[in-house]
Design a protein around this motif. Structure first.
Motif, PDB file in Angstrom:
ATOM      1  N   SER A   1      -2.409   6.253  15.334  1.00  0.00           N
ATOM      2  CA  SER A   1      -3.219   6.838  16.414  1.00  0.00           C
ATOM      3  C   SER A   1      -3.860   8.154  15.996  1.00  0.00           C
ATOM      4  O   SER A   1      -4.892   8.553  16.541  1.00  0.00           O
ATOM      5  N   ARG A   2      -3.274   8.848  15.043  1.00  0.00           N
ATOM      6  CA  ARG A   2      -3.787  10.132  14.593  1.00  0.00           C
ATOM      7  C   ARG A   2      -4.776  10.010  13.421  1.00  0.00           C
ATOM      8  O   ARG A   2      -5.345  11.007  12.984  1.00  0.00           O
ATOM      9  N   MET A   3      -4.951   8.795  12.915  1.00  0.00           N
ATOM     10  CA  MET A   3      -5.848   8.629  11.766  1.00  0.00           C
ATOM     11  C   MET A   3      -7.308   8.703  12.179  1.00  0.00           C
ATOM     12  O   MET A   3      -7.710   8.163  13.216  1.00  0.00           O
ATOM     13  N   THR A   4      -8.088   9.358  11.362  1.00  0.00           N
ATOM     14  CA  THR A   4      -9.540   9.446  11.520  1.00  0.00           C
ATOM     15  C   THR A   4     -10.153   9.187  10.137  1.00  0.00           C
ATOM     16  O   THR A   4      -9.462   9.234   9.112  1.00  0.00           O
ATOM     17  N   PRO A   5     -11.463   8.947  10.085  1.00  0.00           N
ATOM     18  CA  PRO A   5     -12.091   8.795   8.772  1.00  0.00           C
ATOM     19  C   PRO A   5     -11.869  10.011   7.861  1.00  0.00           C
ATOM     20  O   PRO A   5     -11.655   9.866   6.657  1.00  0.00           O
ATOM     21  N   GLU A   6     -11.875  11.194   8.458  1.00  0.00           N
ATOM     22  CA  GLU A   6     -11.691  12.419   7.670  1.00  0.00           C
ATOM     23  C   GLU A   6     -10.266  12.495   7.111  1.00  0.00           C
ATOM     24  O   GLU A   6     -10.042  12.877   5.950  1.00  0.00           O
ATOM     25  N   VAL A   7      -9.295  12.119   7.941  1.00  0.00           N
ATOM     26  CA  VAL A   7      -7.898  12.123   7.493  1.00  0.00           C
ATOM     27  C   VAL A   7      -7.713  11.167   6.331  1.00  0.00           C
ATOM     28  O   VAL A   7      -7.094  11.486   5.309  1.00  0.00           O
ATOM     29  N   ILE A   8      -8.251   9.957   6.466  1.00  0.00           N
ATOM     30  CA  ILE A   8      -8.070   8.937   5.434  1.00  0.00           C
ATOM     31  C   ILE A   8      -8.756   9.368   4.138  1.00  0.00           C
ATOM     32  O   ILE A   8      -8.222   9.149   3.035  1.00  0.00           O
ATOM     33  N   CYS A   9      -9.916   9.988   4.219  1.00  0.00           N
ATOM     34  CA  CYS A   9     -10.596  10.473   3.015  1.00  0.00           C
ATOM     35  C   CYS A   9      -9.755  11.518   2.290  1.00  0.00           C
ATOM     36  O   CYS A   9      -9.859  11.663   1.060  1.00  0.00           O
ATOM     37  N   GLY A  10      -8.902  12.226   3.031  1.00  0.00           N
ATOM     38  CA  GLY A  10      -8.051  13.236   2.425  1.00  0.00           C
ATOM     39  C   GLY A  10      -6.874  12.699   1.669  1.00  0.00           C
ATOM     40  O   GLY A  10      -6.184  13.433   0.941  1.00  0.00           O
ATOM     41  N   PHE A  11      -6.592  11.401   1.826  1.00  0.00           N
ATOM     42  CA  PHE A  11      -5.476  10.797   1.085  1.00  0.00           C
ATOM     43  C   PHE A  11      -5.851  10.605  -0.376  1.00  0.00           C
ATOM     44  O   PHE A  11      -5.026  10.470  -1.227  1.00  0.00           O
TER      45      PHE A  11
END
Length: 362
Positions: A352-362
């Motif tokens: 629920s907390r994932m966003t495109p920006e978060v995933i790009c940070g992985f």
């Protein structure tokens, strides 16, 4: 997130009792299809991967949002008939690893050519017939697969036995309502499948996500994490969230060494023989759980492997959420139903907390 505890128990019971050794996961996929009826479609490939796509989530066309793949393997350790002997007994190979001695004297279910499951045993020579030389040599006893046939002809013509047919241990699921403890077979990884299905249904009902969520109940994990690679090629995720029924260590280690205990919530491994977990993704998961007040555990494993191994090599960030289960890869495992539920809650919170920006940070 409200979770019906009784529903989780019923789901785990059906999954545990399903007979699904590696390569023969059909009964498990039948349970999954029943659970997903009305809110998701379940397709199968030739490996017996179950591919789950919630209604309204397509795999074709332009991708407006990142795609999160959830996975839990559907197979269990078991065996396959290798030979039918003149006296009606059978030789076999194992599908996956059992601890030494775990199968001796174990009652099993053997599938015949008509699709019937025959009750039998893994027989060993009684001590009455063991010579002094054999005892002194400490040679492991030969294990014999036996359903009661007395000749090869009878085995084939009356019992309809054939080489290549599978067997599983015959343990039946039980649940202690008062203490919340489940006992059964195949909790590796049916406890993970149960947690994943509960989480996926919840996520599929939400309209505020920034990602699309799909899932696989993958095949043949116990013989080398084979099915998940085919599933990932089809589902083509940007990030993956794996579930496992992982070995609890709280009955083997000193208290300050324990990293995977019953009632401690899902375990997230930083390292095992197949994957160094993406540290940025791992930290995101642990921080999200802490912020939500959910229980999690962490471990560094010297052995073991999961479906995260093949998928992270496809340049897909992975974490592995393990439901603690005592005595996996034996005939009978123990788990706490609150750990299954907490594993579902953590997954929902994280995704629920994932966003495109978060995933790009992985």
């Amino acid at each position: 997130m409200k979770i019906d505890r009784n529903e989780v128990v019923r789901l785990l019971e059906r999954l545990s009792n399903a007979k699904g050794p590696s390569g023969f996961e059909d009964e498990v996929i039948d349970v999954v299809r029943d659970f997903c009826d009305g809110w998701a479609t379940v397709e199968e490939n030739t490996l017996r991967d179950g591919l789950i796509v919630p209604n309204g989530t397509g795999l074709d066309g332009d991708r407006a949002r990142p795609r999160v793949m959830m996975d839990a393997h559907g197979d269990e350790v078991g065996g396959m008939v290798r030979t039918i002997r003149a006296n009606g007994t059978m030789g076999f190979v194992t599908l996956g690893r059992f601890p030494e001695g775990a199968l001796c004297g174990q009652d099993v279910l053997v599938r015949n050519a008509r699709g019937e499951w025959l009750h039998g045993t893994i027989g060993v020579k009684p001590p009455h017939f063991t010579s002094a030389a054999e005892k002194a040599a400490h040679v492991p006893p030969e294990m014999i697969l036996d359903v009661g046939a007395t000749s090869a002809e009878e085995a084939r013509e009356r019992f309809f036995l054939r080489i290549g047919e599978p067997f599983v241990v015959a343990t039946q699921f039980t649940f202690d309502v008062e203490r919340g403890i489940a006992v059964g077979k195949a909790f590796d990884c049916r406890a993970g499948v149960a947690a994943m299905l509960i989480a996926l249904r919840e996520l599929a009902s939400r309209d505020d996500l920034s990602v699309d969520v799909i899932a696989s109940v993958s095949a043949q994990e116990e013989v080398g994490e084979r099915g998940v690679a085919a599933a990932a090629r089809t589902l083509d995720p940007d990030v993956a969230y794996m579930f496992e029924g992982c070995p609890a260590d709280d009955t083997f280690l000193a208290p300050d060494e324990v990293q995977t205990a019953l009632h401690g919530g899902p375990m997230f491994r930083h390292f095992d023989r197949c994957m160094i977990t993406n540290p940025r993704y791992q930290r995101f998961v642990l921080d999200a759980a802490e912020a939500a007040g959910l229980r999690v555990q962490e471990s560094v494993r010297e052995g073991g492997g999961t479906d995260g191994g093949p998928v992270h090599l496809m340049d897909v960030p992975c974490v592995v959420s393990g439901v603690p289960c005592r005595y996996i890869h034996t005939a009978t495992s123990i788990c706490a139903i609150d750990d299954v539920i907490e594993s579902a809650r953590v997954a929902v919170e994280v995704i629920s907390r994932m966003t495109p920006e978060v995933i790009c940070g992985f």
